[in-house]
Design an enzyme around this catalytic site. Structure first.
Site, PDB file in Angstrom:
ATOM      1  N   ARG A 260      -7.969 -14.039   2.776  1.00  0.00           N
ATOM      2  CA  ARG A 260      -7.056 -14.442   3.835  1.00  0.00           C
ATOM      3  C   ARG A 260      -7.537 -15.732   4.490  1.00  0.00           C
ATOM      4  O   ARG A 260      -8.680 -16.162   4.307  1.00  0.00           O
ATOM      5  CB  ARG A 260      -6.929 -13.337   4.886  1.00  0.00           C
ATOM      6  CG  ARG A 260      -6.430 -12.002   4.334  1.00  0.00           C
ATOM      7  CD  ARG A 260      -6.403 -10.963   5.435  1.00  0.00           C
ATOM      8  NE  ARG A 260      -5.885  -9.669   4.975  1.00  0.00           N
ATOM      9  CZ  ARG A 260      -6.632  -8.695   4.477  1.00  0.00           C
ATOM     10  NH1 ARG A 260      -7.949  -8.856   4.378  1.00  0.00           N
ATOM     11  NH2 ARG A 260      -6.102  -7.554   4.082  1.00  0.00           N
ATOM     12  N   LYS A 285      -9.813  -8.250   7.911  1.00  0.00           N
ATOM     13  CA  LYS A 285      -8.798  -7.578   8.707  1.00  0.00           C
ATOM     14  C   LYS A 285      -9.071  -6.084   8.807  1.00  0.00           C
ATOM     15  O   LYS A 285      -8.841  -5.462   9.852  1.00  0.00           O
ATOM     16  CB  LYS A 285      -7.427  -7.819   8.073  1.00  0.00           C
ATOM     17  CG  LYS A 285      -6.263  -7.213   8.826  1.00  0.00           C
ATOM     18  CD  LYS A 285      -4.960  -7.548   8.139  1.00  0.00           C
ATOM     19  CE  LYS A 285      -3.771  -6.925   8.866  1.00  0.00           C
ATOM     20  NZ  LYS A 285      -2.494  -7.247   8.182  1.00  0.00           N
ATOM     21  N   HIS A 357      -1.550 -17.142   2.763  1.00  0.00           N
ATOM     22  CA  HIS A 357      -1.064 -15.831   2.336  1.00  0.00           C
ATOM     23  C   HIS A 357      -0.102 -15.941   1.159  1.00  0.00           C
ATOM     24  O   HIS A 357       0.056 -14.986   0.394  1.00  0.00           O
ATOM     25  CB  HIS A 357      -0.381 -15.120   3.504  1.00  0.00           C
ATOM     26  CG  HIS A 357      -0.906 -13.743   3.734  1.00  0.00           C
ATOM     27  ND1 HIS A 357      -2.181 -13.481   4.175  1.00  0.00           N
ATOM     28  CD2 HIS A 357      -0.338 -12.530   3.536  1.00  0.00           C
ATOM     29  CE1 HIS A 357      -2.361 -12.175   4.264  1.00  0.00           C
ATOM     30  NE2 HIS A 357      -1.253 -11.573   3.883  1.00  0.00           N
ATOM     31  N   ARG A 360      -2.210 -15.677  -1.764  1.00  0.00           N
ATOM     32  CA  ARG A 360      -2.674 -14.289  -1.885  1.00  0.00           C
ATOM     33  C   ARG A 360      -1.607 -13.434  -2.555  1.00  0.00           C
ATOM     34  O   ARG A 360      -1.907 -12.654  -3.477  1.00  0.00           O
ATOM     35  CB  ARG A 360      -3.008 -13.760  -0.489  1.00  0.00           C
ATOM     36  CG  ARG A 360      -3.463 -12.312  -0.421  1.00  0.00           C
ATOM     37  CD  ARG A 360      -3.783 -11.969   1.035  1.00  0.00           C
ATOM     38  NE  ARG A 360      -3.997 -10.546   1.250  1.00  0.00           N
ATOM     39  CZ  ARG A 360      -5.160  -9.930   1.133  1.00  0.00           C
ATOM     40  NH1 ARG A 360      -6.229 -10.618   0.755  1.00  0.00           N
ATOM     41  NH2 ARG A 360      -5.283  -8.643   1.369  1.00  0.00           N
ATOM     42  N   HIS A 383      -7.652  -4.114   0.443  1.00  0.00           N
ATOM     43  CA  HIS A 383      -6.735  -3.138   1.032  1.00  0.00           C
ATOM     44  C   HIS A 383      -7.431  -1.793   1.176  1.00  0.00           C
ATOM     45  O   HIS A 383      -8.092  -1.327   0.244  1.00  0.00           O
ATOM     46  CB  HIS A 383      -5.491  -2.970   0.157  1.00  0.00           C
ATOM     47  CG  HIS A 383      -4.579  -4.161   0.202  1.00  0.00           C
ATOM     48  ND1 HIS A 383      -3.623  -4.416  -0.761  1.00  0.00           N
ATOM     49  CD2 HIS A 383      -4.475  -5.180   1.102  1.00  0.00           C
ATOM     50  CE1 HIS A 383      -2.977  -5.532  -0.464  1.00  0.00           C
ATOM     51  NE2 HIS A 383      -3.467  -6.003   0.658  1.00  0.00           N
ATOM     52  N   TYR A 392       3.323  -5.003  -4.563  1.00  0.00           N
ATOM     53  CA  TYR A 392       3.372  -5.992  -5.633  1.00  0.00           C
ATOM     54  C   TYR A 392       3.840  -5.396  -6.957  1.00  0.00           C
ATOM     55  O   TYR A 392       4.160  -6.127  -7.888  1.00  0.00           O
ATOM     56  CB  TYR A 392       1.993  -6.628  -5.814  1.00  0.00           C
ATOM     57  CG  TYR A 392       1.496  -7.269  -4.547  1.00  0.00           C
ATOM     58  CD1 TYR A 392       1.995  -8.494  -4.128  1.00  0.00           C
ATOM     59  CD2 TYR A 392       0.535  -6.636  -3.756  1.00  0.00           C
ATOM     60  CE1 TYR A 392       1.553  -9.076  -2.954  1.00  0.00           C
ATOM     61  CE2 TYR A 392       0.086  -7.215  -2.581  1.00  0.00           C
ATOM     62  CZ  TYR A 392       0.608  -8.439  -2.181  1.00  0.00           C
ATOM     63  OH  TYR A 392       0.177  -9.012  -1.024  1.00  0.00           O
TER      64      TYR A 392
END
Length: 412
Positions: A260, A285, A357, A360, A383, A392
């Site tokens: 990120r 994050k 992003h 990404r 994640h 995705y």
């Protein structure tokens, strides 16, 4: 040090007079150390000298009160000169803070300030929210309070009822145009009501009254680029200037690791394991450090940047701005500008969303199309849940077609 920028004796004498005359050589050294261009440093020094002359007529050599600064800034009739003068005085404050007297703290007339301060502490210490997320939730709480004070003036929060909450939610939803903003609005109100009960400002848990707004997270395809477009944009970056070398390393790192924007800005030189070909990604994050593999091309681009292009300054961070003062990127905007600039230079058509992003999303989409295991993609992206990465899978239309069942009653 002033002689480095100015040569005329009359100019030097004028610069060294005034309320800040004794600090002008320190200021000149300050701009030189930060790497400002000679012309830019001269502009800043001239602005400070003009203020110094103004302050001398008000307070002589005494410390400068904030009222003097405010009076000087009010002499400008347009925004640009005023902003430039304020920026120059900011440097003067940092170099010679002892020459300025801060104004006494202003009394805040907003009676809800202590409550909102306590709410901010709750979001930080109890909920553990990051600053950006915390600002959004705090704004939602402030808007709820504003609505309550406007529609029920003089009433204490203890008088808050379920009817009040529903009316406030209806008002906020009427101002929201998308499902995402509606969901965020109700979530922020819900969090604020939980805080009121937790902190003892209300004896009922009214957050249960707030309705759940429908928001289907997987209803839309993520913005993404074809991998050929990403590759073309990277190949279009030259290697002749330090900026080109840095930008190529930035795009390669974003496009091949999926980190990120904030994670890239937080990378330090010690986070790169050159022998193992890995980079440690910290301050993520999800609050979990992870290790991302470096492809050979990405590692070579990073090494080229560190050896040939990175400014020789005492900073632990990997990527630095070339615009004086040379320093790490403080916010997301510079990195996003680099990505947009290089994608446009590579002939890539950009939509509404264009930043780190976007690369990404493009990497995740490419990995899914290559039939890489979904848990492997989730680990690379950092994640916590595979369900987040499932977004995705929707773009892998060829694989989805293979698992589609025949239509009932159709031709086999």
């Amino acid at each position: 040090m002033l002689e480095f920028y100015f040569s005329y004796c009359g100019v030097l004498k004028r610069l060294r007079s005034g309320a800040l005359g004794g600090e002008m050589d320190r200021l000149a050294e300050h701009f030189f150390t930060l790497g400002y261009k000679r012309a830019s440093a001269k502009i800043y020094l001239s602005r400070i000298a003009r203020f110094s002359q103004f302050a001398a007529t008000r307070c002589g050599r005494m410390p400068i009160h904030q009222d003097v600064v405010d009076s000087y800034l009010c002499t400008f009739t347009t925004d640009s000169p005023r902003i430039g003068a304020a920026s120059a005085l900011g440097h003067a404050r940092r170099v010679a803070p002892e020459r300025f007297i801060a104004s006494p703290p202003k009394v805040d007339d907003d009676p809800d300030t202590p409550l909102l301060t306590s709410f901010s502490d709750y979001l930080r210490k109890v909920r553990g929210l990051e600053p950006t997320t915390r600002e959004g939730v705090l704004l939602g709480g402030r808007r709820f309070l504003d609505w309550f004070r406007h529609h029920h003036p003089g009433q204490d929060l203890e008088a808050l009822t379920a009817e009040h909450v529903l009316a406030a939610v209806e008002h906020r939803l009427s101002l929201s145009a998308t499902t995402g903003t509606r969901t965020a609005a109700t979530s922020h109100i819900r969090t604020f009501l939980q805080f009121l009960c937790w902190a003892g400002h209300h004896d009922q848990d009214l957050d249960r009254v707030v309705p759940r707004t429908p928001h289907w997270r997987l209803a839309h395809l993520p913005p993404r680029l074809a991998w050929d477009d990403v590759r073309r944009a990277i190949d279009a970056i030259g290697a002749t200037t330090p900026v080109d070398i840095r930008d190529r390393a930035v795009l390669l790192l974003l496009a091949t690791t999926g980190i990120r924007n904030g994670e890239l800005r937080a990378i330090q030189l010690q986070d790169i394991d050159w022998r193992a070909g890995e980079v440690s990604v910290r301050r993520t994050k999800g609050k979990r450090d992870r290790v991302a593999p470096l492809l050979e091309e990405t590692g070579a681009a990073l090494a080229d940047y560190v050896l040939r292009a990175r400014p020789k300054v005492d900073s632990p961070y990997l990527f630095l701005s070339f615009t004086p003062p040379v320093a790490p990127f403080k916010c997301a905007s510079p990195v996003s500008r680099i990505v947009r600039k290089r994608l446009r230079h590579g002939g890539v058509e950009l939509g509404r969303v264009a930043g780190a992003h976007l690369l990404r999303h493009s990497l995740a989409t490419q990995l899914v199309k290559q039939r890489r295991p979904i848990n492997e993609v989730a680990d690379l992206l950092g994640h916590r849940s595979v369900n987040t990465t499932a977004l995705y899978v929707k773009v892998a239309t060829s694989q989805l077609a293979e698992v589609a069942l025949p239509f009932p009653g159709g031709v086999a």
